[in-house]
Design a protein around this motif. Structure first.
Motif, PDB file in Angstrom:
ATOM      1  N   ALA A  30      -4.114 -10.395   0.118  1.00 19.33           N
ATOM      2  CA  ALA A  30      -4.150 -11.861   0.032  1.00 19.33           C
ATOM      3  C   ALA A  30      -2.744 -12.455   0.077  1.00 19.33           C
ATOM      4  O   ALA A  30      -2.499 -13.447   0.765  1.00 19.33           O
ATOM      5  N   SER A  31      -1.808 -11.826  -0.641  1.00 17.93           N
ATOM      6  CA  SER A  31      -0.439 -12.345  -0.656  1.00 17.93           C
ATOM      7  C   SER A  31       0.222 -12.204   0.711  1.00 17.93           C
ATOM      8  O   SER A  31       0.963 -13.090   1.148  1.00 17.93           O
ATOM      9  N   GLU A  32      -0.041 -11.089   1.400  1.00 15.20           N
ATOM     10  CA  GLU A  32       0.534 -10.907   2.735  1.00 15.20           C
ATOM     11  C   GLU A  32      -0.053 -11.902   3.727  1.00 15.20           C
ATOM     12  O   GLU A  32       0.641 -12.394   4.624  1.00 15.20           O
ATOM     13  N   GLN A  44       0.823 -16.687   7.064  1.00 16.50           N
ATOM     14  CA  GLN A  44       0.360 -18.031   7.390  1.00 16.50           C
ATOM     15  C   GLN A  44       1.457 -19.070   7.212  1.00 16.50           C
ATOM     16  O   GLN A  44       1.542 -20.048   7.961  1.00 16.50           O
ATOM     17  N   ASP A  45       2.310 -18.868   6.206  1.00 16.91           N
ATOM     18  CA  ASP A  45       3.407 -19.794   5.931  1.00 16.91           C
ATOM     19  C   ASP A  45       4.622 -19.539   6.803  1.00 16.91           C
ATOM     20  O   ASP A  45       5.594 -20.303   6.780  1.00 16.91           O
ATOM     21  N   VAL A  95      -5.739  -4.069  -6.745  1.00 16.50           N
ATOM     22  CA  VAL A  95      -4.343  -4.226  -6.323  1.00 16.50           C
ATOM     23  C   VAL A  95      -4.263  -4.427  -4.814  1.00 16.50           C
ATOM     24  O   VAL A  95      -3.496  -5.272  -4.315  1.00 16.50           O
ATOM     25  N   ALA A  96      -5.059  -3.671  -4.067  1.00 16.03           N
ATOM     26  CA  ALA A  96      -5.046  -3.776  -2.602  1.00 16.03           C
ATOM     27  C   ALA A  96      -5.501  -5.167  -2.152  1.00 16.03           C
ATOM     28  O   ALA A  96      -4.922  -5.758  -1.228  1.00 16.03           O
ATOM     29  N   CYS A  97      -6.529  -5.700  -2.799  1.00 17.68           N
ATOM     30  CA  CYS A  97      -7.020  -7.038  -2.430  1.00 17.68           C
ATOM     31  C   CYS A  97      -5.969  -8.104  -2.708  1.00 17.68           C
ATOM     32  O   CYS A  97      -5.762  -9.014  -1.893  1.00 17.68           O
TER      33      CYS A  97
END
Length: 215
Positions: free
Chosen positions: A204-206, A211-212, A198-200
Protein backbone atom coordinates in the motif's frame (compact mmCIF):
# COMPACT_ATOMS: atom_id res chain seq x y z
CA UNK A 1 -6.37 -16.51 -10.64
CA UNK A 2 -6.74 -19.15 -13.36
CA UNK A 3 -4.46 -22.18 -13.58
CA UNK A 4 -2.24 -20.65 -16.24
CA UNK A 5 -1.47 -17.61 -14.10
CA UNK A 6 -0.98 -19.76 -10.99
CA UNK A 7 1.41 -22.02 -12.89
CA UNK A 8 3.40 -19.01 -14.08
CA UNK A 9 3.64 -17.64 -10.53
CA UNK A 10 4.60 -21.08 -9.24
CA UNK A 11 7.41 -21.45 -11.78
CA UNK A 12 8.75 -17.99 -10.93
CA UNK A 13 8.69 -18.63 -7.18
CA UNK A 14 10.25 -22.05 -7.61
CA UNK A 15 13.05 -20.56 -9.70
CA UNK A 16 13.64 -17.89 -7.03
CA UNK A 17 13.71 -20.59 -4.35
CA UNK A 18 16.38 -22.52 -6.25
CA UNK A 19 18.42 -19.32 -6.63
CA UNK A 20 18.12 -18.68 -2.88
CA UNK A 21 19.36 -22.20 -2.14
CA UNK A 22 22.43 -21.55 -4.29
CA UNK A 23 22.99 -18.20 -2.58
CA UNK A 24 22.83 -19.81 0.87
CA UNK A 25 25.42 -22.39 -0.13
CA UNK A 26 27.72 -19.72 -1.59
CA UNK A 27 27.53 -17.45 1.47
CA UNK A 28 28.01 -20.39 3.84
CA UNK A 29 31.09 -21.42 1.89
CA UNK A 30 32.42 -17.86 2.15
CA UNK A 31 31.76 -17.86 5.89
CA UNK A 32 33.72 -21.07 6.39
CA UNK A 33 36.54 -19.82 4.15
CA UNK A 34 36.84 -16.63 6.20
CA UNK A 35 36.83 -18.62 9.43
CA UNK A 36 39.57 -20.96 8.18
CA UNK A 37 41.79 -18.09 7.00
CA UNK A 38 41.25 -15.94 10.11
CA UNK A 39 41.73 -18.84 12.52
CA UNK A 40 44.96 -19.90 10.79
CA UNK A 41 46.27 -16.35 10.97
CA UNK A 42 45.33 -15.73 14.60
CA UNK A 43 46.74 -19.08 15.71
CA UNK A 44 50.25 -17.64 15.29
CA UNK A 45 51.09 -15.59 18.38
CA UNK A 46 53.83 -13.69 16.56
CA UNK A 47 51.25 -12.43 14.08
CA UNK A 48 48.92 -11.52 16.93
CA UNK A 49 51.57 -9.26 18.44
CA UNK A 50 51.82 -7.29 15.19
CA UNK A 51 48.14 -6.36 15.14
CA UNK A 52 46.49 -3.66 17.22
CA UNK A 53 44.14 -5.19 19.86
CA UNK A 54 41.22 -3.22 18.46
CA UNK A 55 41.74 -4.81 15.03
CA UNK A 56 41.89 -8.24 16.65
CA UNK A 57 38.59 -7.42 18.29
CA UNK A 58 37.03 -6.73 14.90
CA UNK A 59 37.94 -10.17 13.50
CA UNK A 60 34.59 -11.89 14.33
CA UNK A 61 32.47 -9.13 12.80
CA UNK A 62 32.42 -10.41 9.17
CA UNK A 63 31.72 -13.94 10.40
CA UNK A 64 28.75 -12.78 12.47
CA UNK A 65 27.35 -10.63 9.65
CA UNK A 66 27.59 -13.45 7.11
CA UNK A 67 26.04 -15.92 9.55
CA UNK A 68 23.14 -13.56 10.19
CA UNK A 69 22.66 -13.14 6.45
CA UNK A 70 22.48 -16.92 5.99
CA UNK A 71 19.87 -17.15 8.76
CA UNK A 72 17.80 -14.41 7.12
CA UNK A 73 17.96 -16.01 3.68
CA UNK A 74 17.04 -19.43 5.05
CA UNK A 75 14.06 -17.93 6.88
CA UNK A 76 12.97 -16.22 3.64
CA UNK A 77 13.38 -19.57 1.88
CA UNK A 78 11.06 -21.28 4.36
CA UNK A 79 8.43 -18.58 3.80
CA UNK A 80 8.69 -19.05 0.04
CA UNK A 81 8.39 -22.82 0.46
CA UNK A 82 5.17 -22.31 2.38
CA UNK A 83 3.84 -20.16 -0.46
CA UNK A 84 4.87 -22.81 -2.98
CA UNK A 85 2.87 -25.38 -1.03
CA UNK A 86 -0.14 -23.06 -1.19
CA UNK A 87 0.26 -22.76 -4.98
CA UNK A 88 0.68 -26.53 -5.32
CA UNK A 89 -2.57 -27.04 -3.41
CA UNK A 90 -4.35 -24.62 -5.76
CA UNK A 91 -2.98 -26.38 -8.85
CA UNK A 92 -3.52 -29.93 -7.62
CA UNK A 93 -6.43 -31.84 -9.12
CA UNK A 94 -6.48 -34.20 -6.13
CA UNK A 95 -7.08 -33.60 -2.43
CA UNK A 96 -4.12 -31.93 -0.75
CA UNK A 97 -2.27 -33.21 2.32
CA UNK A 98 -2.31 -30.17 4.60
CA UNK A 99 0.15 -31.83 6.98
CA UNK A 100 2.97 -31.50 4.45
CA UNK A 101 5.84 -29.25 5.57
CA UNK A 102 7.72 -29.02 2.27
CA UNK A 103 6.79 -28.25 -1.36
CA UNK A 104 6.31 -31.28 -3.54
CA UNK A 105 9.31 -30.59 -5.79
CA UNK A 106 11.72 -30.90 -2.85
CA UNK A 107 10.00 -33.55 -0.73
CA UNK A 108 12.49 -36.31 -1.60
CA UNK A 109 15.43 -34.00 -0.90
CA UNK A 110 14.04 -32.89 2.47
CA UNK A 111 13.17 -36.48 3.34
CA UNK A 112 16.88 -37.20 3.62
CA UNK A 113 17.18 -34.68 6.44
CA UNK A 114 14.03 -35.45 8.42
CA UNK A 115 13.88 -39.24 8.38
CA UNK A 116 14.69 -39.90 12.04
CA UNK A 117 12.42 -42.96 12.18
CA UNK A 118 13.77 -44.58 9.01
CA UNK A 119 17.09 -46.02 7.86
CA UNK A 120 17.90 -42.53 6.55
CA UNK A 121 18.52 -41.26 10.10
CA UNK A 122 22.27 -40.62 9.45
CA UNK A 123 21.31 -37.79 7.10
CA UNK A 124 19.01 -36.26 9.72
CA UNK A 125 21.79 -36.59 12.31
CA UNK A 126 24.24 -35.01 9.88
CA UNK A 127 21.92 -32.01 9.50
CA UNK A 128 21.80 -31.43 13.26
CA UNK A 129 25.55 -31.95 13.71
CA UNK A 130 26.34 -29.55 10.85
CA UNK A 131 24.09 -26.89 12.36
CA UNK A 132 25.55 -27.34 15.85
CA UNK A 133 29.10 -27.24 14.43
CA UNK A 134 28.39 -23.94 12.72
CA UNK A 135 27.10 -22.46 15.99
CA UNK A 136 30.16 -23.74 17.86
CA UNK A 137 32.49 -22.26 15.23
CA UNK A 138 30.87 -18.83 15.35
CA UNK A 139 30.68 -18.60 19.15
CA UNK A 140 34.09 -20.18 19.67
CA UNK A 141 35.88 -17.93 17.20
CA UNK A 142 34.18 -14.83 18.58
CA UNK A 143 35.12 -15.75 22.15
CA UNK A 144 38.71 -16.53 21.12
CA UNK A 145 39.16 -13.24 19.26
CA UNK A 146 37.76 -11.31 22.23
CA UNK A 147 40.09 -13.19 24.56
CA UNK A 148 43.12 -12.33 22.41
CA UNK A 149 42.12 -8.66 22.31
CA UNK A 150 41.58 -8.62 26.08
CA UNK A 151 44.93 -10.28 26.69
CA UNK A 152 46.57 -7.74 24.39
CA UNK A 153 45.12 -4.97 26.59
CA UNK A 154 42.58 -3.52 24.21
CA UNK A 155 40.96 -0.26 25.26
CA UNK A 156 38.43 -1.20 27.96
CA UNK A 157 35.53 0.89 26.65
CA UNK A 158 35.98 -0.37 23.09
CA UNK A 159 36.39 -3.96 24.28
CA UNK A 160 33.21 -4.06 26.35
CA UNK A 161 31.18 -2.16 23.74
CA UNK A 162 32.21 -4.48 20.90
CA UNK A 163 31.90 -7.62 23.05
CA UNK A 164 28.38 -6.59 24.06
CA UNK A 165 27.51 -6.02 20.41
CA UNK A 166 28.79 -9.50 19.54
CA UNK A 167 26.76 -11.02 22.34
CA UNK A 168 23.66 -9.23 21.06
CA UNK A 169 24.26 -10.37 17.46
CA UNK A 170 24.71 -13.99 18.53
CA UNK A 171 21.63 -13.91 20.79
CA UNK A 172 19.39 -12.40 18.10
CA UNK A 173 20.72 -14.85 15.50
CA UNK A 174 19.97 -17.84 17.76
CA UNK A 175 16.49 -16.46 18.50
CA UNK A 176 15.86 -16.06 14.77
CA UNK A 177 16.95 -19.65 14.17
CA UNK A 178 14.48 -20.95 16.77
CA UNK A 179 11.71 -18.87 15.20
CA UNK A 180 12.66 -20.32 11.82
CA UNK A 181 12.46 -23.85 13.26
CA UNK A 182 9.01 -23.09 14.68
CA UNK A 183 7.89 -21.91 11.28
CA UNK A 184 9.31 -25.07 9.67
CA UNK A 185 7.35 -27.27 12.06
CA UNK A 186 4.13 -25.34 11.51
CA UNK A 187 4.47 -23.40 8.22
CA UNK A 188 0.87 -22.22 8.42
CA UNK A 189 1.10 -20.77 11.92
CA UNK A 190 0.71 -17.19 13.12
CA UNK A 191 3.95 -16.12 11.42
CA UNK A 192 2.26 -16.00 8.01
CA UNK A 193 -0.50 -13.71 9.28
CA UNK A 194 2.10 -11.24 10.53
CA UNK A 195 4.10 -11.43 7.30
CA UNK A 196 0.94 -11.02 5.23
CA UNK A 197 -0.01 -7.92 7.23
CA UNK A 198 3.46 -6.40 6.76
CA UNK A 199 3.41 -7.23 3.04
CA UNK A 200 0.00 -5.56 2.57
CA UNK A 201 1.15 -2.41 4.37
CA UNK A 202 4.34 -2.31 2.29
CA UNK A 203 2.42 -2.76 -0.95
CA UNK A 204 0.00 0.00 0.00
CA UNK A 205 2.80 2.43 0.87
CA UNK A 206 4.65 1.69 -2.38
CA UNK A 207 1.47 2.19 -4.38
CA UNK A 208 0.98 5.61 -2.81
CA UNK A 209 4.63 6.49 -3.40
CA UNK A 210 4.38 5.77 -7.13
CA UNK A 211 1.02 7.50 -7.43
CA UNK A 212 2.51 10.66 -5.91
CA UNK A 213 5.60 10.46 -8.14
CA UNK A 214 5.96 12.90 -11.00
CA UNK A 215 7.62 10.29 -13.19
Amino acid sequence: MDDEVLRSVYETERHDEQNTAGLIIAVTTGTLAYFAAAAAYLADQQRQSKIQPEFLLAAPFPLLILTGYVTFQYAASRVRQSYLMHLEAQLSAKSWNWHANFPGFMTLHQGLFSGWTTNLWPFAALTILTFVSHVVIVIGFTAYACYIAYRSQAEAIIFWAVSSLYGLLISVNILAVFEMIRFSINPRGAHLKTLRSVACKTAASERVRWQDSRY
